[in-house]
Write a protein that holds these residues in place. Structure first.
Motif, PDB file in Angstrom:
ATOM      1  N   ALA A  21       0.834  -1.208   0.000  1.00 40.30           N
ATOM      2  CA  ALA A  21       0.000   0.000   0.000  1.00 40.30           C
ATOM      3  C   ALA A  21       0.865   1.252   0.000  1.00 40.30           C
ATOM      4  CB  ALA A  21      -0.928  -0.019   1.228  1.00 40.30           C
ATOM      5  N   ARG A  22       1.952   1.217   0.792  1.00 41.33           N
ATOM      6  CA  ARG A  22       2.810   2.403   0.888  1.00 41.33           C
ATOM      7  C   ARG A  22       3.551   2.693  -0.421  1.00 41.33           C
ATOM      8  NH1 ARG A  22       2.776   0.903   6.287  1.00 41.33           N
ATOM      9  NH2 ARG A  22       4.358  -0.697   5.946  1.00 41.33           N
ATOM     10  N   THR A  23       3.804   1.651  -1.205  1.00 41.29           N
ATOM     11  CA  THR A  23       4.439   1.923  -2.501  1.00 41.29           C
ATOM     12  C   THR A  23       3.488   2.713  -3.406  1.00 41.29           C
ATOM     13  OG1 THR A  23       3.681  -0.103  -3.607  1.00 41.29           O
ATOM     14  CG2 THR A  23       5.776  -0.246  -2.413  1.00 41.29           C
ATOM     15  N   GLN A  24       2.194   2.679  -3.084  1.00 37.38           N
ATOM     16  CA  GLN A  24       1.206   3.466  -3.842  1.00 37.38           C
ATOM     17  C   GLN A  24       0.977   4.825  -3.196  1.00 37.38           C
ATOM     18  OE1 GLN A  24      -0.271   1.987  -6.688  1.00 37.38           O
ATOM     19  NE2 GLN A  24       1.277   0.435  -6.234  1.00 37.38           N
ATOM     20  N   GLY A  25       1.769   5.135  -2.166  1.00 36.94           N
ATOM     21  CA  GLY A  25       1.585   6.395  -1.467  1.00 36.94           C
ATOM     22  C   GLY A  25       0.369   6.383  -0.564  1.00 36.94           C
ATOM     23  N   PHE A  26      -0.076   5.189  -0.212  1.00 39.96           N
ATOM     24  CA  PHE A  26      -1.264   5.044   0.613  1.00 39.96           C
ATOM     25  C   PHE A  26      -0.852   4.756   2.051  1.00 39.96           C
ATOM     26  CE2 PHE A  26      -4.866   2.742   2.379  1.00 39.96           C
ATOM     27  CZ  PHE A  26      -5.949   3.459   1.890  1.00 39.96           C
ATOM     28  N   ALA A  27      -1.522   5.420   3.005  1.00 40.94           N
ATOM     29  CA  ALA A  27      -1.213   5.169   4.422  1.00 40.94           C
ATOM     30  C   ALA A  27      -2.269   4.258   5.030  1.00 40.94           C
ATOM     31  CB  ALA A  27      -1.160   6.487   5.177  1.00 40.94           C
ATOM     32  N   PRO A  28      -1.978   2.965   5.139  1.00 40.69           N
ATOM     33  CA  PRO A  28      -2.997   2.047   5.652  1.00 40.69           C
ATOM     34  C   PRO A  28      -3.240   2.241   7.150  1.00 40.69           C
ATOM     35  CG  PRO A  28      -0.944   0.873   5.215  1.00 40.69           C
ATOM     36  CD  PRO A  28      -0.717   2.287   4.812  1.00 40.69           C
ATOM     37  N   ALA A  29      -4.500   2.245   7.567  1.00 40.61           N
ATOM     38  CA  ALA A  29      -4.832   2.387   8.983  1.00 40.61           C
ATOM     39  C   ALA A  29      -5.268   1.038   9.551  1.00 40.61           C
ATOM     40  CB  ALA A  29      -5.943   3.416   9.161  1.00 40.61           C
ATOM     41  N   ARG A  30      -5.963   0.280   8.749  1.00 43.44           N
ATOM     42  CA  ARG A  30      -6.505  -0.977   9.248  1.00 43.44           C
ATOM     43  C   ARG A  30      -6.563  -1.953   8.070  1.00 43.44           C
ATOM     44  NH1 ARG A  30     -11.967  -3.088  10.866  1.00 43.44           N
ATOM     45  NH2 ARG A  30     -12.775  -1.739   9.261  1.00 43.44           N
ATOM     46  N   VAL A  31      -6.100  -3.156   8.282  1.00 43.06           N
ATOM     47  CA  VAL A  31      -6.083  -4.152   7.209  1.00 43.06           C
ATOM     48  C   VAL A  31      -7.045  -5.282   7.568  1.00 43.06           C
ATOM     49  CG1 VAL A  31      -4.659  -5.814   5.963  1.00 43.06           C
ATOM     50  CG2 VAL A  31      -3.695  -3.607   6.625  1.00 43.06           C
ATOM     51  N   THR A  32      -7.974  -5.570   6.675  1.00 45.98           N
ATOM     52  CA  THR A  32      -8.921  -6.656   6.908  1.00 45.98           C
ATOM     53  C   THR A  32      -8.677  -7.744   5.876  1.00 45.98           C
ATOM     54  OG1 THR A  32     -10.563  -5.062   7.644  1.00 45.98           O
ATOM     55  CG2 THR A  32     -11.377  -7.242   7.063  1.00 45.98           C
ATOM     56  N   VAL A  33      -8.340  -8.945   6.330  1.00 42.85           N
ATOM     57  CA  VAL A  33      -8.117 -10.047   5.402  1.00 42.85           C
ATOM     58  C   VAL A  33      -9.093 -11.169   5.746  1.00 42.85           C
ATOM     59  CG1 VAL A  33      -6.473 -11.744   4.521  1.00 42.85           C
ATOM     60  CG2 VAL A  33      -5.684  -9.455   5.157  1.00 42.85           C
ATOM     61  N   GLU A  34      -9.987 -11.466   4.823  1.00 45.86           N
ATOM     62  CA  GLU A  34     -10.955 -12.530   5.035  1.00 45.86           C
ATOM     63  C   GLU A  34     -10.944 -13.425   3.796  1.00 45.86           C
ATOM     64  OE1 GLU A  34     -13.802  -9.907   7.983  1.00 45.86           O
ATOM     65  OE2 GLU A  34     -14.627 -10.507   6.055  1.00 45.86           O
ATOM     66  N   VAL A  35     -10.602 -14.667   4.010  1.00 50.09           N
ATOM     67  CA  VAL A  35     -10.468 -15.598   2.896  1.00 50.09           C
ATOM     68  C   VAL A  35     -11.670 -16.534   2.873  1.00 50.09           C
ATOM     69  CG1 VAL A  35      -8.990 -17.349   1.841  1.00 50.09           C
ATOM     70  CG2 VAL A  35      -7.956 -15.517   3.200  1.00 50.09           C
ATOM     71  N   ASP A  36     -12.368 -16.532   1.754  1.00 55.40           N
ATOM     72  CA  ASP A  36     -13.557 -17.352   1.580  1.00 55.40           C
ATOM     73  C   ASP A  36     -13.150 -18.680   0.947  1.00 55.40           C
ATOM     74  OD1 ASP A  36     -16.308 -17.644   1.692  1.00 55.40           O
ATOM     75  OD2 ASP A  36     -16.525 -17.075  -0.414  1.00 55.40           O
ATOM     76  N   GLY A  37     -13.681 -19.804   1.417  1.00 56.62           N
ATOM     77  CA  GLY A  37     -13.313 -21.081   0.829  1.00 56.62           C
ATOM     78  C   GLY A  37     -13.957 -22.251   1.560  1.00 56.62           C
ATOM     79  N   VAL A  38     -13.289 -23.405   1.519  1.00 59.61           N
ATOM     80  CA  VAL A  38     -13.840 -24.616   2.129  1.00 59.61           C
ATOM     81  C   VAL A  38     -12.814 -25.165   3.122  1.00 59.61           C
ATOM     82  CG1 VAL A  38     -14.820 -26.905   1.711  1.00 59.61           C
ATOM     83  CG2 VAL A  38     -15.081 -25.094  -0.004  1.00 59.61           C
ATOM     84  N   CYS A  39     -13.231 -25.422   4.359  1.00 62.18           N
ATOM     85  CA  CYS A  39     -12.306 -25.881   5.395  1.00 62.18           C
ATOM     86  C   CYS A  39     -11.926 -27.353   5.165  1.00 62.18           C
ATOM     87  CB  CYS A  39     -12.914 -25.695   6.785  1.00 62.18           C
ATOM     88  SG  CYS A  39     -14.179 -26.886   7.226  1.00 62.18           S
ATOM     89  N   GLY A  40     -10.889 -27.795   5.849  1.00 57.17           N
ATOM     90  CA  GLY A  40     -10.391 -29.162   5.690  1.00 57.17           C
ATOM     91  C   GLY A  40     -11.447 -30.212   5.974  1.00 57.17           C
ATOM     92  N   ALA A  41     -12.204 -30.014   7.064  1.00 61.07           N
ATOM     93  CA  ALA A  41     -13.221 -30.990   7.459  1.00 61.07           C
ATOM     94  C   ALA A  41     -14.285 -31.130   6.376  1.00 61.07           C
ATOM     95  CB  ALA A  41     -13.867 -30.579   8.785  1.00 61.07           C
ATOM     96  N   CYS A  42     -14.700 -30.013   5.782  1.00 58.56           N
ATOM     97  CA  CYS A  42     -15.728 -30.058   4.736  1.00 58.56           C
ATOM     98  C   CYS A  42     -15.157 -30.674   3.448  1.00 58.56           C
ATOM     99  CB  CYS A  42     -16.278 -28.663   4.468  1.00 58.56           C
ATOM    100  SG  CYS A  42     -17.341 -28.082   5.810  1.00 58.56           S
ATOM    101  N   GLN A  43     -13.870 -30.462   3.165  1.00 62.81           N
ATOM    102  CA  GLN A  43     -13.259 -31.095   1.995  1.00 62.81           C
ATOM    103  C   GLN A  43     -13.221 -32.595   2.160  1.00 62.81           C
ATOM    104  OE1 GLN A  43      -9.476 -29.262   0.574  1.00 62.81           O
ATOM    105  NE2 GLN A  43     -10.002 -27.640   2.022  1.00 62.81           N
ATOM    106  N   ASP A  44     -12.947 -33.067   3.406  1.00 61.21           N
ATOM    107  CA  ASP A  44     -12.895 -34.496   3.688  1.00 61.21           C
ATOM    108  C   ASP A  44     -14.243 -35.160   3.482  1.00 61.21           C
ATOM    109  OD1 ASP A  44     -10.258 -34.243   4.227  1.00 61.21           O
ATOM    110  OD2 ASP A  44     -10.470 -34.275   6.416  1.00 61.21           O
ATOM    111  N   LYS A  45     -15.322 -34.399   3.790  1.00 62.81           N
ATOM    112  CA  LYS A  45     -16.670 -34.952   3.706  1.00 62.81           C
ATOM    113  C   LYS A  45     -17.086 -35.214   2.260  1.00 62.81           C
ATOM    114  CE  LYS A  45     -18.451 -32.283   7.101  1.00 62.81           C
ATOM    115  NZ  LYS A  45     -19.375 -31.188   7.330  1.00 62.81           N
ATOM    116  N   SER A  46     -16.593 -34.369   1.336  1.00 66.67           N
ATOM    117  CA  SER A  46     -17.075 -34.490  -0.039  1.00 66.67           C
ATOM    118  C   SER A  46     -16.150 -35.362  -0.888  1.00 66.67           C
ATOM    119  CB  SER A  46     -17.218 -33.113  -0.664  1.00 66.67           C
ATOM    120  OG  SER A  46     -15.957 -32.467  -0.664  1.00 66.67           O
TER     121      SER A  46
END
Ligand SMILES: [Zn+2]
Ligand SMILES: [Zn+2]
Length: 162
Positions: free
Chosen positions: A137-162
């Motif tokens: 972000a800083r290489t873009q001249g942006f000053a980050p205040a808060r970073v939110t990272v949320e990854v959508d997908g399928v957990c290990g237990a659910c992968q095992d089930k299918s």
């Protein structure tokens, strides 16, 4: 007068793990000189008890079932306190709350893996992820205040089930 539904189900905490987490949160608050009042403790317990992220209105329902009363501002104030103390996190994508995996740590960068099959959310705690995003972000001249990272997908237990 005691509300009739104030008793938690006997099997709500069979191993005592839930009570232990609440006790650790209480101790962390005491060390910081802040108070985990009854209402804050009740809201925290409801969040920790839920198997998946829980929203403010479900918490309000839970609080009413538990104590016989509860208003939205009460719940929001308790949530603000718990967030500020780092005892819970907000999962933005779901507009819901989860307990922090470590009650003793005062606020930290967190990333979330959200399973779209079972709805469970796993918390990651990797400062390198936040640092990397901040650096880019800083290489873009942006000053980050808060970073939110949320990854959508399928957990290990659910992968095992299918
Ligand atoms: Zn956390
Ligand atoms: Zn899953």
């Amino acid at each position: 007068m005691r509300p009739e539904i104030a008793q938690a189900a006997p099997d709500a905490d069979p191993t005592g793990a839930l009570s232990a987490r609440v006790a650790r949160a209480e101790a962390a608050c005491a060390r910081r000189g802040v108070r985990l009042t009854a209402i804050r403790r009740d809201v925290l317990r409801l969040i920790l008890q839920a198997d998946e992220p829980i929203g403010a209105y479900a918490l309000l329902d839970g609080l009413r079932a538990l104590t016989g009363s509860g208003k939205p501002p009460t719940v929001y104030r308790a949530l603000d306190f718990l967030l500020a103390q780092g005892l819970i996190h907000r999962v933005e994508r779901l507009n819901a709350f989860v307990g922090c995996h470590d009650e003793a740590v005062h606020q930290h960068a967190a990333q979330f893996l959200i399973c779209h099959d079972c709805g469970r959310v796993a918390e990651l705690e990797d400062a390198a992820v936040e640092a990397a995003i901040g650096a880019v972000a800083r290489t873009q001249g942006f000053a980050p205040a808060r970073v939110t990272v949320e990854v959508d997908g399928v957990c290990g237990a659910c992968q095992d089930k299918s």
